[in-house]
Design a protein around this motif. Structure first.
Motif, PDB file in Angstrom:
ATOM      1  N   UNK A 225       0.784  -1.314   0.134  1.00 18.12           N
ATOM      2  CA  UNK A 225      -0.109  -0.075   0.072  1.00 18.12           C
ATOM      3  C   UNK A 225       0.777   1.388   0.049  1.00 18.12           C
ATOM      4  N   UNK A 226       1.936   1.222   0.831  1.00 22.95           N
ATOM      5  CA  UNK A 226       2.569   2.563   1.087  1.00 22.95           C
ATOM      6  C   UNK A 226       3.505   2.741  -0.117  1.00 22.95           C
ATOM      7  N   UNK A 227       3.987   1.654  -0.873  1.00 22.30           N
ATOM      8  CA  UNK A 227       4.716   1.745  -2.253  1.00 22.30           C
ATOM      9  C   UNK A 227       3.753   2.565  -3.392  1.00 22.30           C
ATOM     10  N   UNK A 228       2.522   1.877  -3.497  1.00 23.68           N
ATOM     11  CA  UNK A 228       1.589   2.307  -4.557  1.00 23.68           C
ATOM     12  C   UNK A 228       1.178   3.758  -4.321  1.00 23.68           C
ATOM     13  N   UNK A 229       0.587   4.134  -2.925  1.00 22.99           N
ATOM     14  CA  UNK A 229       0.200   5.337  -2.325  1.00 22.99           C
ATOM     15  C   UNK A 229       1.288   6.110  -2.847  1.00 22.99           C
ATOM     16  N   UNK A 230       2.411   6.167  -2.452  1.00 20.55           N
ATOM     17  CA  UNK A 230       3.636   7.125  -2.395  1.00 20.55           C
ATOM     18  C   UNK A 230       3.707   7.511  -4.191  1.00 20.55           C
TER      19      UNK A 230
END
Length: 356
Positions: A225-230
């Motif tokens: 999630x954090x990779x995609x959101x960034x």
């Protein structure tokens, strides 16, 4: 019969509606956000390809080396009547040779405790000397064995696996997240005990805790999630920045129908849909990876070289080039871009309508 058919039709309709809902999953939600943002700003949608997520290193690269301590055959036979003879024999059995890292830690604690008992009950000088040496060596290696019990086993690999999709901010995830964090806190407390050579540290809960890691996958889902959101936040910020470099959204800060549509996307999509998920991922990440980071840093002196870069890039909460600091940076940049855009029309959110 008709009631059953009616129920099945309603269920199929619900599944169908959910399947068409662009906000049903984190990735499709961010894709929809980009599409609506590009459309309302009259700019071309640009969507960056997601970078592969860094995988946890192999067991070889995250395992601390443990030198083998041998007790000679004659000394071993002279331990007759001492429980250490049983402990060593179990370690040298077929099953003992394939111990999990956690069981290896249990064995080392048991070895030290029983060796100390044998030392107190033997009057053979040579054996006393060998036992004292073995105890000291085992105590010196305890930190490395404890590192392996946490980081070198399959449970940690499962916890950090990125093969289980995105983190969902639903009731189930929030509930199990609490148990995961409590288990990580307990793990850190046990490691603190072991660093003070407390061989009576209670490992009874560790099996259950690591079973949670095996079936939880929350850390890996948060990484997805954090990779995609960034990446998607950076894409969205680029769209707003692109619009900021052309004519202002409003003339002399006076609102207009176009500005109202932009405002609608801001409140209905970004504030209403995107920001709650960003906040939950940020909160969950700080809880889970904050604990993982503390555990790793507490054992920094024995962290294997092959694991250090993974720690900095993925687990560290303070490394400016790590995934968590990059996520914070992307959220801050996106907030500032929205503020600049809305300021053109005098539509900055009130304090109660926080952008952060």
């Amino acid at each position: 019969m008709w009631r059953l058919i009616h129920y099945c039709l309603l269920l199929m309709l619900a599944v169908s509606v959910t399947g068409c809902d662009p906000f049903a999953s984190p990735d499709s939600m961010m894709d929809e956000y980009l599409s609506r943002l590009a459309r309302v700003l009259n700019v071309e949608k640009q969507q960056t390809a997601l970078e592969p997520i860094r995988l946890i290193p192999s067991v070889r690269d995250r395992r601390a080396e443990i030198p083998k301590i041998d007790i000679s055959v004659l000394e071993f036979l002279s331990l007759y009547g001492c429980e250490l003879q049983v402990v060593v024999a179990e370690r040298n059995s077929i099953l003992g040779r394939v111990m999990s890292p956690l069981n290896r830690l249990r064995y080392n604690l048991r070895f030290i405790a029983t060796a100390q008992e044998c030392l107190a009950n033997t009057d053979k000088p040579a054996l006393k000397h060998s036992l004292q040496q073995a105890i000291e060596q085992k105590q010196q290696l305890l930190s490395s064995v404890a590192w392996n019990a946490v980081w070198a086993g399959e449970p940690m690999a499962a916890l950090l696996s990125v093969s289980k999709g995105y983190y969902l901010a639903d009731t189930h995830h929030v509930t199990t997240l609490g148990r995961l964090v409590a288990g990580l806190e307990k793990t850190r407390a046990i490691l603190t005990q072991l660093q003070s050579e407390a061989i009576d540290a209670d490992l009874t809960e560790m099996g259950d805790i690591q079973q949670q890691w095996t079936f939880g996958h929350h850390a890996g889902q948060l990484l997805n999630s954090v990779t995609m959101l960034t990446t998607r936040l950076e894409d969205a910020t680029a769209l707003i920045e692109q619009r900021l470099h052309v004519k202002p959204l409003c003339y002399k800060s006076k609102s207009n129908p176009h500005a109202e549509r932009v405002k609608g996307v801001f409140f209905n999509v970004y504030i209403g849909r995107i920001q709650p998920y960003l906040s939950e991922v940020s909160r969950a990440g700080k809880l889970v990876f904050g604990e993982l980071d503390k555990i790793a840093l507490a054992q920094a002196s024995i962290m294997p070289a092959g694991f250090k870069s993974y720690h900095l890039d993925v687990i560290s909460m303070t490394n400016k080039n790590g995934v968590w600091q990059q996520f914070d940076k992307a959220m801050t940049s996106h907030t500032k871009s929205w503020q600049a855009l809305l300021e053109q029309c005098g539509m900055q959110p009130r304090a109660s309508q926080s952008l952060s």
